[in-house]
Design a protein around this motif. Sequence first.
Motif, PDB file in Angstrom:
ATOM      1  N   ARG A 176     129.762  96.799 121.921  1.00 12.11           N
ATOM      2  CA  ARG A 176     129.836  97.250 120.389  1.00 12.11           C
ATOM      3  C   ARG A 176     129.716  95.845 119.501  1.00 12.11           C
ATOM      4  NH1 ARG A 176     132.774 101.256 122.728  1.00 12.11           N
ATOM      5  NH2 ARG A 176     134.807 100.325 122.201  1.00 12.11           N
ATOM      6  N   LYS A 177     130.531  94.950 120.149  1.00 10.04           N
ATOM      7  CA  LYS A 177     130.681  93.875 119.035  1.00 10.04           C
ATOM      8  C   LYS A 177     129.569  93.049 118.996  1.00 10.04           C
ATOM      9  CE  LYS A 177     133.850  89.728 118.659  1.00 10.04           C
ATOM     10  NZ  LYS A 177     134.804  88.802 119.095  1.00 10.04           N
ATOM     11  N   PHE A 178     128.877  92.838 120.140  1.00  9.99           N
ATOM     12  CA  PHE A 178     127.348  92.328 120.255  1.00  9.99           C
ATOM     13  C   PHE A 178     126.397  93.011 119.299  1.00  9.99           C
ATOM     14  CE2 PHE A 178     123.464  91.439 122.709  1.00  9.99           C
ATOM     15  CZ  PHE A 178     123.397  90.017 122.157  1.00  9.99           C
ATOM     16  N   ALA A 179     126.467  94.312 119.386  1.00  7.64           N
ATOM     17  CA  ALA A 179     125.604  95.201 118.657  1.00  7.64           C
ATOM     18  C   ALA A 179     125.619  94.816 117.139  1.00  7.64           C
ATOM     19  CB  ALA A 179     125.613  96.632 119.149  1.00  7.64           C
ATOM     20  N   ALA A 181     126.602  92.527 115.796  1.00 13.05           N
ATOM     21  CA  ALA A 181     125.982  91.117 115.359  1.00 13.05           C
ATOM     22  C   ALA A 181     124.599  91.108 115.324  1.00 13.05           C
ATOM     23  CB  ALA A 181     126.766  90.213 116.413  1.00 13.05           C
ATOM     24  N   VAL A 182     123.833  91.779 116.194  1.00 15.70           N
ATOM     25  CA  VAL A 182     122.478  91.598 116.022  1.00 15.70           C
ATOM     26  C   VAL A 182     121.567  92.652 115.698  1.00 15.70           C
ATOM     27  CG1 VAL A 182     122.614  89.742 118.000  1.00 15.70           C
ATOM     28  CG2 VAL A 182     122.463  92.579 118.498  1.00 15.70           C
ATOM     29  N   THR A 183     122.324  93.816 115.293  1.00 19.59           N
ATOM     30  CA  THR A 183     121.721  95.074 114.587  1.00 19.59           C
ATOM     31  C   THR A 183     122.083  95.362 113.288  1.00 19.59           C
ATOM     32  OG1 THR A 183     123.159  96.615 115.477  1.00 19.59           O
ATOM     33  CG2 THR A 183     121.131  95.811 116.903  1.00 19.59           C
ATOM     34  N   ALA A 184     121.563  96.360 112.464  1.00 22.00           N
ATOM     35  CA  ALA A 184     121.893  96.653 111.052  1.00 22.00           C
ATOM     36  C   ALA A 184     121.332  98.066 110.917  1.00 22.00           C
ATOM     37  CB  ALA A 184     121.486  95.572 109.939  1.00 22.00           C
ATOM     38  N   SER A 190     117.830  94.932 106.004  1.00 20.73           N
ATOM     39  CA  SER A 190     118.396  93.384 106.062  1.00 20.73           C
ATOM     40  C   SER A 190     117.684  92.693 107.248  1.00 20.73           C
ATOM     41  CB  SER A 190     119.662  93.228 106.135  1.00 20.73           C
ATOM     42  OG  SER A 190     120.444  94.295 107.236  1.00 20.73           O
ATOM     43  N   LEU A 191     117.175  93.510 108.328  1.00 21.33           N
ATOM     44  CA  LEU A 191     116.686  92.924 109.429  1.00 21.33           C
ATOM     45  C   LEU A 191     114.970  93.483 109.516  1.00 21.33           C
ATOM     46  CD1 LEU A 191     119.348  93.204 112.106  1.00 21.33           C
ATOM     47  CD2 LEU A 191     118.446  91.197 110.886  1.00 21.33           C
ATOM     48  N   VAL A 192     113.997  92.530 109.585  1.00 21.35           N
ATOM     49  CA  VAL A 192     112.717  92.880 109.540  1.00 21.35           C
ATOM     50  C   VAL A 192     111.940  92.412 110.595  1.00 21.35           C
ATOM     51  CG1 VAL A 192     112.510  93.823 107.251  1.00 21.35           C
ATOM     52  CG2 VAL A 192     112.080  91.483 107.618  1.00 21.35           C
ATOM     53  N   LEU A 196     115.503  87.306 113.039  1.00 22.29           N
ATOM     54  CA  LEU A 196     116.616  87.318 111.726  1.00 22.29           C
ATOM     55  C   LEU A 196     118.145  88.105 112.368  1.00 22.29           C
ATOM     56  CD1 LEU A 196     114.602  88.780 108.611  1.00 22.29           C
ATOM     57  CD2 LEU A 196     115.674  86.383 108.936  1.00 22.29           C
ATOM     58  N   ARG A 197     117.926  88.408 113.600  1.00 22.44           N
ATOM     59  CA  ARG A 197     119.007  88.978 114.339  1.00 22.44           C
ATOM     60  C   ARG A 197     120.159  87.835 114.550  1.00 22.44           C
ATOM     61  NH1 ARG A 197     117.840  93.921 115.916  1.00 22.44           N
ATOM     62  NH2 ARG A 197     115.847  94.456 116.602  1.00 22.44           N
TER      63      ARG A 197
END
Length: 340
Positions: A176-179, A181-184, A190-192, A196-197
């Motif tokens: 969950r912590k990793f997710a 950090a790398v998703t939104a 904000s991530l396209v 950008l992850r």
Amino acid sequence: MSRVETDYPERQLDDAVEKLRSGQGASALVSAENGLQAWLERFEGHDPFTVDMARALSQHAEVLHRWGDPDLAVGAADLAIRTFLNRRDEINGTADARRRYVPAFAKAGLIAADIHQRFGRSSIAANARSLVQDARPVVPSVSIEAPVPLLADMTLARALKQVTPAGDERAGALSRKFADAVTAPATDCSLVTSSLRCTSDDAPMVAGMFAAAATATWEREPAASLRLGLEAHVLYAHQSERQSPELRHSMGEHGPSWARVLLACSQITASHGLRALTLDLSSWMANAVAALTPFAMTNLETRSVAHDCSSWRAKLMTAAGDTAGAADARKVLRNLDAMP
């Protein structure tokens, strides 16, 4: 800046759309990533939201809609729509501008409507459909390709959940912590792009984490593993394109992970009848093995990875009737077997 340099993003995105239509999903995703990242870097420190940037976002979203993370795809489509609407006077100013930009606007609307609807955001989907209807008099026949069924509803966030071992609280918390950090959330826009992850320095490490999860679970969770594997591939390939020191000087460290995840992904796609994507992944795998060959001389694990990849590629090329490709793969196998 030379003309070649300024044309680069457009050429990459045009190439991505061509590869999209030919089924070369792995290559299409890489070209789209490289093209849009080049656009973003071109405008670094300045307002990037021009009509040409909106068109680039629409092309990027078109590729991602079929092969990529739906959250990235809809983020790019929504940003394209907002930019087009903010620049409507510029677009409507001439017939040439309408011909160039309205089809991209309509495609972005179709992509946004489809993904928002599939993920339960009905009111946003309805707004997007309304915008497409408004554009129909200019582009009555615009259409987009459907997403690959195996990947249509598989976001990276969902994939990370599915490959986390059930009942392992510590693994779940770390995942969950990793997710986070790398998703939104998709609606944040904000991530396209995959890049950008994370930072460029962290990209090989993040790609390695995606790859490790994909290769560990590909038989149990094929859709989640394929999503993770393609994300890893895009990050590795983009860093290689940029000639980052990590990929340029540490291929012996990162290359086996890249080759291994390409192997897993091609085995998944082969079992699901995605022939063009399987062969596309196989081509990338052959290039990875070629780059690993010098390291295979002294590293038995690297040699084993290269051998597994080449053996699988020989089978694929034989089944596809590509005698030259099969012969090349068998030659690599002989060279690996001859190593001391």
